[in-house]
Design a protein around this motif. Sequence first.
Motif, PDB file in Angstrom:
ATOM      1  N   PRO A 203      45.686  43.564  39.385  1.00 14.98           N
ATOM      2  CA  PRO A 203      44.766  43.455  40.519  1.00 14.98           C
ATOM      3  C   PRO A 203      44.848  44.634  41.491  1.00 14.98           C
ATOM      4  O   PRO A 203      43.823  45.072  42.027  1.00 14.98           O
TER       5      PRO A 203
ATOM      6  N   HIS B 113      39.455  45.590  45.688  1.00 15.84           N
ATOM      7  CA  HIS B 113      38.672  44.357  45.765  1.00 15.84           C
ATOM      8  C   HIS B 113      38.132  44.110  47.168  1.00 15.84           C
ATOM      9  O   HIS B 113      37.088  43.476  47.331  1.00 15.84           O
ATOM     10  N   ASP B 114      38.855  44.630  48.189  1.00  8.86           N
ATOM     11  CA  ASP B 114      38.371  44.457  49.581  1.00  8.86           C
ATOM     12  C   ASP B 114      36.993  45.090  49.748  1.00  8.86           C
ATOM     13  O   ASP B 114      36.129  44.542  50.431  1.00  8.86           O
TER      14      ASP B 114
ATOM     15  N   THR C   4      40.215  36.182  39.316  1.00  4.54           N
ATOM     16  CA  THR C   4      41.624  36.031  39.689  1.00  4.54           C
ATOM     17  C   THR C   4      41.804  36.129  41.200  1.00  4.54           C
ATOM     18  O   THR C   4      42.877  35.840  41.712  1.00  4.54           O
ATOM     19  N   ASP C   5      40.778  36.571  41.920  1.00  6.43           N
ATOM     20  CA  ASP C   5      40.907  36.859  43.352  1.00  6.43           C
ATOM     21  C   ASP C   5      40.263  35.724  44.163  1.00  6.43           C
ATOM     22  O   ASP C   5      39.040  35.542  44.121  1.00  6.43           O
TER      23      ASP C   5
ATOM     24  N   HIS D  93      46.722  37.260  33.693  1.00  6.45           N
ATOM     25  CA  HIS D  93      45.691  37.167  34.746  1.00  6.45           C
ATOM     26  C   HIS D  93      44.344  36.636  34.244  1.00  6.45           C
ATOM     27  O   HIS D  93      43.746  35.757  34.855  1.00  6.45           O
TER      28      HIS D  93
ATOM     29  N   SER E  69      42.289  32.693  34.509  1.00  6.52           N
ATOM     30  CA  SER E  69      41.140  32.623  35.438  1.00  6.52           C
ATOM     31  C   SER E  69      39.919  31.959  34.801  1.00  6.52           C
ATOM     32  O   SER E  69      38.934  31.674  35.494  1.00  6.52           O
TER      33      SER E  69
END
Length: 230
Positions: free
Chosen positions: A85, A90-91, A140-141, A195, A199
């Motif tokens: 990750p 991802h932000d 996954t997030d 991961h 998910s």
Amino acid sequence: MVTIKDNCARSEKLKGKHTLVSKTTVIAIAGASASGKSLFASTVYHELVEELGSDGIAILAEDAYYRDQSHMTMEQRVLTNYDQPSAFEHDLLLQHIQQLRREEGVDMPQYSHTTHTRLQESIRVAPAKVIMVEGILLLTDPALRQEFDIAVFMDTPLDICLLRRIKRDIEERGRTLQSVTEQYEQYVRPAFFDHIFPSKQYADLVVTRGGQNEIAIDIIKTKIRQLLAE
Ligand SMILES: Nc1ncnc2c1ncn2[C@@H]1O[C@H](COP(=O)(O)OP(=O)(O)O)[C@@H](O)[C@H]1O
Ligand SMILES: Nc1ccn([C@@H]2O[C@H](COP(=O)(O)O)[C@@H](O)[C@H]2O)c(=O)n1
């Protein structure tokens, strides 16, 4: 029969889903590397654009949000683990999805799998009623999951993914057979089990046989047609 437990589970799942409050629907397409995510998303996109025009749909690729590594040497970039990750920003992807929901355009970065870093130029993505996002670690997030109204998981057998990845990475990403197999054993396969596979539980729709599953393509196209007609 629908039980109270089912209803609780359903309302838990709907928490964070935006369909009722936002005009935008965000569809995630996740799954292993080379499982057919890009092919699935681009087939849905092109067939609908041909039918309805390009205004209502946009695609974001999680790969575009790999961290910029222009400050690193090529030797260092080759050693990066691209299947965890922290390899992704991802932000920024989350911010872009939220901006698109607010009907603001975004500048999606462009990424080169050959130089392992971002390109100078970005791509302008205009707001659209339906946004498809495709990538290995999307589900996954937890923060990203809150943004997905519909989640699709491409459940292609791992041996098929590996064969396709070898061919694609050698033909399109400038890799050697040795580099593909070493990276696969060290990072790609472990990440699938640590991961990506776990998910799958967050998917609404699990697609077998990859990016050319006509029935699954048709189901998503029908849903998008319905959303665009609202
Ligand atoms: N059903 C399929 N049959 C044959 N080749 C496929 C199929 N699905 C994908 N491919 C090929 O496999 C490679 C990986 O597919 P892609 O959609 O890029 O996977 P992902 O986006 O999941 O990494 C590409 O070269 C693609 O053309
Ligand atoms: N510089 C990079 C960046 C990523 N990868 C690999 O790409 C895979 C994810 O992309 P898909 O299109 O295959 O879903 C991921 O498994 C990374 O290993 C890379 O090799 N080099």
